[in-house]
Design an enzyme around this catalytic site. Structure first.
Site: not given
Ligand code: T1G
Ligand code: NAD
Length: 693
Positions: A66, A105, A108, A128
């Site tokens: 998400a 998500g 999912e 999450e």
């Molecule tokens: N939403 C918004 N921005 C995100 C994002 C996300 N999910 N994931 C990464 N970014 C932005 C981050 O802030 C950075 O921005 C840029 O992307 C590159 O990220 C309903 C509620 C995917 C493994 O927890 O683990 O889904 O600093 O530096 O090292 O169930 O990002 O460049 O401006 O980390 O290559 C669940 C979170 C969400 C994954 C890539 N998903 N992301 O790593 O790059 S909750 C996560 C990561 C959800 C549902 C629920 C990592 C990555 P900027 P980065 P990276």
């Protein structure tokens, strides 16, 4: 057909529709992406020529979750559930084509597709829990139906990213397709599904594994017991467990309701707010306002480390771990042998635990060369000094390095407190000098304070930050002051800890509220672990402090079985009547009447002076932003991530309250205590540290 909106495109090749998402950087499920998928699915289903759909993403990864930046904002349609319904209830098979990381998500959504194919390098996960949340779009109900409750428990509470090969072995992915041929292979797979008239496989209907677990409630009891210590203080892991339990014990749609209820409780709670703050804070640390991302960096192919003591050994391992050869210099052979011996033991222990392969021990040891000759460092690209914490010794070493090491090499000090500018002044090249402050054990602790001297060049700063990332550290750029960010704030806390035991509190009284707050241990247990004799010597000891008296009695901490606490054979700490007596004598000698200090006061007098020191650090420009300070404390001092760090915590308490309490405790804060003008001003204006950019 064609562009559906700015981030979604629908193409039709033969009877296969390809719905592609392109929303950099990680194709997060923003409103536009959700709208694009839902509309794309509608067009594909309504298009008579289309028999199956492939959902694929452009860029570096499949949907990585998400859009976290939308959390806490008014929800906009379509919801994630509408997206999922448009896929799962499609009358035509939908194949998810996965590359990069299908996370949260994103996984999912993929679990609502009827089939999933992935390239070998792809990973899947529901991380999450790291945001203080749980998979809130059906992940906790669909995942256990495929991988079974046990594997699901592990995945949702660890948040780990599982490799495609394992995902296929448990049925999470239906086929592994060649790297670089994802699109064509996914289309071929969709054609195969049609040709073999395979069913529209809905994960929600796969009940065998969850029903089978109904008779084994011990799965959950055992899992809770086995992880109680690891999950201490966190809410999200327990909530995730309850969701998997619901998947086992409730029909799918009831389970979804349970998941939604628990998800919203976490989403509206303080822990997730803190952990989401930390998610972005950990990404901010690499952004240095006056050192642009394209600043040239220097190659670091050969490293020198001076001192093979507690720190030198661990520091060297970080570089050997990433294949960079290290030359370690000591003064005496026996010190060198001891240091190299400790490194080998550490590697053997890691190999025994399976975290590295047995052959890696030799590979890494061969990258380490010991010597007593400083000249061996002449052609190093980086030299890190980790000798005794003494300015004269360090300046003498840097003076020698200046004459020996090639121009263009970085000269770094691992000093914990000392003035890096003064160390640099011992050389003719202060622009090449920087502090690289590792934390003990240096091969384990993630934090690296990168200490920028007033003459340190931008290239040296950029190279050091890049290197921190390369060796798997969380690099935080800080300025020069006594103790930099972490130890300086620690000093403020320790001073109050000392003051409170002279008012009648016992070490275990002070430690408990901090432990309950979520710290791994309180100040006195921490001192016992580090050793009470750091900086102490029998010769100069005069029984003038409680610590001196304890050391004189050979109560030097855990290593001698006694310090502030008494320790049993398993190193479990218990309050000590010996220490109690010593402290009572010091309280009397100080002319104080011992008093009971409430846990609330202990916590406030421990944390608020740290926050105050943090504000001074910001005033002086020693830290770039408040969240950097929080990252230092979370990664270097065990501050609980679900409390966001000292500066974030101050915002949750309210700066007005912090200032009021500091004023209330003022007289107890020591003669030279002052409240940070920045803190006072922000409190008066009702501001928060989070709003400081
Ligand atoms: N939403 C918004 N921005 C995100 C994002 C996300 N999910 N994931 C990464 N970014 C932005 C981050 O802030 C950075 O921005 C840029 O992307 C590159 O990220 C309903 C509620 C995917 C493994 O927890 O683990 O889904 O600093 O530096 O090292 O169930 O990002 O460049 O401006 O980390 O290559 C669940 C979170 C969400 C994954 C890539 N998903 N992301 O790593 O790059 S909750 C996560 C990561 C959800 C549902 C629920 C990592 C990555 P900027 P980065 P990276
Ligand atoms: P230590 O006493 O364990 O090791 C220092 C080593 O340096 C000794 O083996 C000594 O023989 C060697 N040494 C001294 N002078 C030398 C010289 N001229 N040439 C080569 N070797 C020399 O100390 P430590 O705990 O590893 O601390 C080293 C530095 O790291 C200090 O500045 C300390 O403040 C800092 N530091 C320590 C910790 C910690 O928790 N111990 C954490 C962060 C930083």
């Amino acid at each position: 057909m064609g562009a559906i909106n700015a981030v979604a495109n629908l193409a039709v090749e033969g009877d296969i529709a390809i719905l592609s998402i392109n929303s950099p950087p990680v194709n997060a499920l923003s409103q536009a992406v959700r709208a694009g998928i839902t509309e794309g699915m509608k067009q594909a289903v309504d298009n008579a020529a289309v028999k199956a759909v492939v959902l694929i993403c452009e860029g570096k990864t499949f949907i990585a979750g998400a859009d976290i930046t939308e959390f806490g904002k008014p929800p906009q349609g379509p919801s994630l559930f509408e997206v999922e319904d448009s896929i799962e209830n499609s009358t035509k098979p939908v194949v998810a084509a996965i590359h990069g990381t299908a996370l949260g998500g994103g996984l999912e959504v993929a679990l609502c597709c009827h089939y999933r194919v992935a390239v070998p390098s792809a990973k899947c996960g529901l991380p999450e829990v790291h945001l203080g949340l749980l998979p809130g779009a059906g992940g906790t109900q669909r995942l256990p139906r495929i991988v079974g409750p046990e594997a699901a428990l592990d995945m949702v509470t660890s948040g780990k990213h599982v490799p495609a090969k394992w995902a296929q072995s448990v049925g999470l992915v239906d086929e592994i397709v060649p790297e670089g041929e994802l699109r064509a292979s996914a289309i071929a797979f969709a054609k195969k599904v049609l040709a073999e008239n395979r069913p529209l496989k809905k994960v929600r209907d796969l009940n065998d594994k969850v029903v089978a677990a109904r008779a084994k409630p011990e799965i959950f009891a055992d899992f809770r017991k086995a992880n109680a210590r690891k999950f201490r203080g966190f809410l999200a892991p327990e909530y995730n467990i309850r969701c998997i339990e619901a998947a086992v014990n409730q029909p799918f749609d009831e389970g979804i309701k349970t998941e939604r209820k628990l998800f919203m409780e976490l989403m509206n709670g303080t822990q997730s707010a803190a952990q989401r703050y930390v998610f972005f804070a950990e990404r901010q640390i690499w952004k240095i306002p006056d050192v642009p991302e394209d600043t040239p960096t220097l190659p670091v192919k050969k490293v020198g480390v001076i001192g093979a003591g507690t720190m030198g050994g661990g520091i060297s391992m970080n570089f050997a771990n990433v294949g960079i050869p290290v030359t370690i210099v000591e003064t005496k052979q026996e010190a060198l042998d001891r240091g190299l011996g400790v490194i080998r033991k550490n590697y053997e222990k890691t190999a025994k635990s399976g975290r590295i392969k047995p052959e890696d021990v030799e590979t890494r040891m061969q990258l380490l060369t010991g010597t007593l000759d400083l000249n061996a460092l002449a052609d190093c690209d980086l030299v890190i000094e980790a000798v005794f914490e003494n300015m004269e010794i360090k300046k003498e070493v840097f003076g020698k390095l200046d004459k020996i090491v090639k121009q263009g090499a970085i000269l770094a000090s691992n000093t914990s407190y000392l003035d890096v500018n003064e160390i640099a002044s011992a050389t003719q090249r202060p622009e090449w000098v920087i502090g690289l402050h590792f934390f003990s054990p240096a091969n384990v602790m993630r934090l690296l304070e990168v200490v920028r001297g007033k003459k340190t060049s931008k290239e040296v700063v950029a190279t050091s930050m890049q290197l921190a990332k390369k060796i798997g550290k969380v690099g935080v750029l800080v300025g020069v002051c006594h103790g930099f960010v972490g130890n300086r704030m620690l000093g403020a806390r320790q001073a109050q800890a000392q003051a409170m035991i002279l008012e009648g509190a016992m070490p275990w009284d002070v430690d408990k509220p901090l432990y309950d707050f979520g710290m791994p241990m309180g100040p006195f247990a921490m001192s016992d672990l580090a050793g009470l004799d750091i900086g102490w010597s029998k010769e100069t000891s005069k029984s003038s402090t409680i610590r001196e008296v304890l050391c004189e009695m050979d109560r030097r901490g855990q290593k001698t079985g006694a310090g502030f606490y008494d320790y049993d054979a398993e190193r479990n700490a218990k309050p000590s009547p010996v220490t109690e007596k010593i402290i009572q004598d010091f309280v009397k000698k100080a002319g104080n009447t011992p008093r009971q200090i409430s846990e609330a006061e202990i916590l406030e007098r421990s944390l608020y002076p740290m926050i105050n020191e943090g504000a001074k650090i910001l005033e002086e420009g020693i830290a770039i932003r408040p969240s950097d300070i929080d990252i230092v404390w979370i990664n270097g001092y065990g501050w609980p991530v679900y409390r966001g760090g000292p500066m974030f915590y101050a915002d949750t308490v309210g700066l007005k309250t912090v200032v009021a309490k500091l004023k209330e405790y003022g007289p107890k804060m020591g003669a030279d205590f002052t409240i940070s003008p920045l803190l006072e001003k922000m409190a008066a204006e009702g501001k928060r540290f989070q709003d400081m950019k």
